[in-house]
Design an enzyme around this catalytic site. Structure first.
Site, PDB file in Angstrom:
ATOM      1  N   ARG A  38     148.502  57.635  67.923  1.00 67.90           N
ATOM      2  CA  ARG A  38     148.632  58.063  67.246  1.00 67.90           C
ATOM      3  C   ARG A  38     149.541  59.524  66.238  1.00 67.90           C
ATOM      4  O   ARG A  38     150.527  59.273  65.659  1.00 67.90           O
ATOM      5  CB  ARG A  38     147.406  58.501  66.268  1.00 67.90           C
ATOM      6  CG  ARG A  38     146.027  57.445  65.339  1.00 67.90           C
ATOM      7  CD  ARG A  38     145.215  57.634  65.050  1.00 67.90           C
ATOM      8  NE  ARG A  38     144.535  57.240  64.342  1.00 67.90           N
ATOM      9  CZ  ARG A  38     143.494  57.098  64.083  1.00 67.90           C
ATOM     10  NH1 ARG A  38     142.423  57.794  64.476  1.00 67.90           N
ATOM     11  NH2 ARG A  38     142.882  55.844  62.903  1.00 67.90           N
ATOM     12  N   LYS A 199     128.346  41.476  59.995  1.00 73.02           N
ATOM     13  CA  LYS A 199     127.596  41.483  59.250  1.00 73.02           C
ATOM     14  C   LYS A 199     128.344  40.943  57.750  1.00 73.02           C
ATOM     15  O   LYS A 199     128.601  41.491  57.738  1.00 73.02           O
ATOM     16  CB  LYS A 199     126.251  42.081  59.229  1.00 73.02           C
ATOM     17  CG  LYS A 199     125.663  42.240  60.277  1.00 73.02           C
ATOM     18  CD  LYS A 199     124.684  43.049  59.954  1.00 73.02           C
ATOM     19  CE  LYS A 199     123.296  42.655  60.927  1.00 73.02           C
ATOM     20  NZ  LYS A 199     122.257  44.078  61.525  1.00 73.02           N
ATOM     21  N   GLY A 383     139.029  52.495  58.137  1.00 65.90           N
ATOM     22  CA  GLY A 383     138.752  52.682  56.834  1.00 65.90           C
ATOM     23  C   GLY A 383     139.452  52.155  55.681  1.00 65.90           C
ATOM     24  O   GLY A 383     139.471  51.517  54.624  1.00 65.90           O
TER      25      GLY A 383
END
Ligand code: AMP
Length: 403
Positions: A38, A199, A383
């Site tokens: 990063r 999931k 995210g």
């Protein structure tokens, strides 16, 4: 692009430019940085601004601090690595607002960089507080946002701060947004999405958005088992297959939306099952009608499925990938992820495919396959990448739109 970038800025000589970076790198117990990715990817923006005559002040969040003065979460730990990556002196200021900062900015020379303390030492940052944002960018002439990975959060430094000053994207954020627009907003078709992971429930918004946008959708990993069940396939007991019974109707709906939108769904044709959930456990490949009723876990997809996915990839021009195809952390259940990743890498290298990947474990899965550097673009974001795939507008990007 519909967003303001560094190219939109006039003469930067002597201007104080605040760069909102994501320097949230991992550190070990001795506070040593264990992966500088990063930091390294923020360097081009900082260097370019310095070369253009700006005085650069870097701001970032770091870890999950429990309030001010939490030494473990101090950005001072990264000073050495940032200095090395930039080849410039980095002066650390142990606050991000107030007198200390104004004084340091007033004294700084054009040949050094100021790094301010962790923004999240103030609760106001996460709350998106406007007063805090005002105070934060008070010494700045210009604000450059380069933290794409935080752009899905309307934190003070990401949104309110950008509204205070002339604000543009840094080169890293520009690169991320361009890659994602090329892959989803204006893709060269056929466009395929590969979605894996554990999931269905965590990827619902993503699947709902993708079936309306892509031409082919590969569903693999644990989440495929719910879709298989929805298609009437016997997938052993729920505990060993990650089938989510309450998601079966949703899976059917997603398949119906896909049909209406001419999106071809590619599900497993064969499955690798194992006696235990551990590396090198006794395993075998079975076809869908041979899955034993109990005693086995479904950990990967088989060679027939791999060949089918790779053949579909040959027909495509663009691919977006999120999530591993099997339990890639345990050998040999990384086989499908590795083989499909290798094929994407080959097609990309040959110039037949534009490939974008990111989110969660995807980057480590592709690194494990040894091909991460051969994709067209690997997102630094988790995210934020997922929310982009879900079709959501990211507040930290939206604020940088051209008027
Ligand atoms: P996600 O964070 O939802 O993208 O899920 C990533 C995780 O899914 C990884 O840790 C994989 O080990 C896991 N995963 C992929 N395939 C399977 C599977 N067949 N059974 C259990 N876990 C799986």
């Amino acid at each position: 692009m519909n967003y303001k970038t560094i190219d939109d800025l006039d003469d930067l000589t002597g201007k104080v430019v605040f760069v909102r970076a994501d320097l949230n790198v991992p550190i070990n117990e001795e506070f040593k940085v264990t992966n500088t990715a990063r930091i390294d990817r923020t360097v081009p923006t900082i260097k370019e601004l310095m070369e253009k005559g700006a005085k650069v002040v870097v701001i970032s969040h770091f870890g999950r601090p429990e309030g001010k003065g939490d030494i473990k979460n101090s950005l001072r730990h990264i000073v050495g690595d940032l200095q090395k990556a930039l080849g410039k002196r980095v002066v650390f200021v142990d606050d991000c607002i107030g007198e200390k900062v104004s004084a340091a900015v007033a004294q700084m020379s054009q040949d050094e960089v100021l790094l301010l303390e962790n923004l999240r030492f103030y609760d106001e940052e996460k709350k998106g507080n406007e007063e805090f944002a005002k105070e934060l960018v008070k010494p700045a002439d210009i604000y450059v946002s380069d933290a794409f990975s935080t752009a899905h959060r309307a934190h003070a430094s990401m949104v309110a701060a950008a509204k205070e000053k002339t604000s543009v994207m840094g080169r890293l954020m520009e690169e991320e947004v361009k890659a994602l627009e090329k892959a989803l907003a204006n893709p060269v078709r056929p466009l395929m999405a590969v979605v894996g992971g554990s999931k269905v429930s965590t990827k619902l918004d993503l699947l709902n958005n993708l079936v309306k946008k892509v031409d082919k959708l590969v569903i693999s990993g644990g989440m495929a088992h719910t879709f298989m069940k929805a298609n009437g396939i016997n997938t052993v007991n729920e505990a060993n297959s990650l089938v989510q019974p309450d998601m079966i109707e949703t899976a059917k709906e997603i398949m119906n939306i896909a049909k209406t939108n001419n999106c071809e769904i590619i599900l497993p044709e064969d499955i690798v099952i194992a006696k235990e959930f551990k590396p090198n456990a006794e395993h075998k490949t079975v076809s869908l009608d041979e899955i034993p009723a109990e005693g086995w876990s479904l950990l990967d997809v088989g060679e027939k499925t791999i060949a089918a996915i790779n053949a579909k990839l040959d027909e495509c021009k663009t691919v977006v990938w999120n999530g591993p195809l099997g339990v890639f952390e345990m050998k040999p259940f990384d086989n499908a992820t590795n083989k499909v990743a290798e094929h994407v890498a080959e097609l990309t290298t040959a110039g037949h495919l534009m490939s974008v990947a990111g989110g969660g474990d995807t980057v480590s899965a592709l690194e494990n396959a040894g091909v991460a550097d051969k994709f067209s673009y690997i997102s630094t974001a988790g995210g934020a990448f997922l929310e982009w795939l879900e079709g959501k507008e990211l507040p930290g990007v939206a604020v940088l739109k051209r008027a």
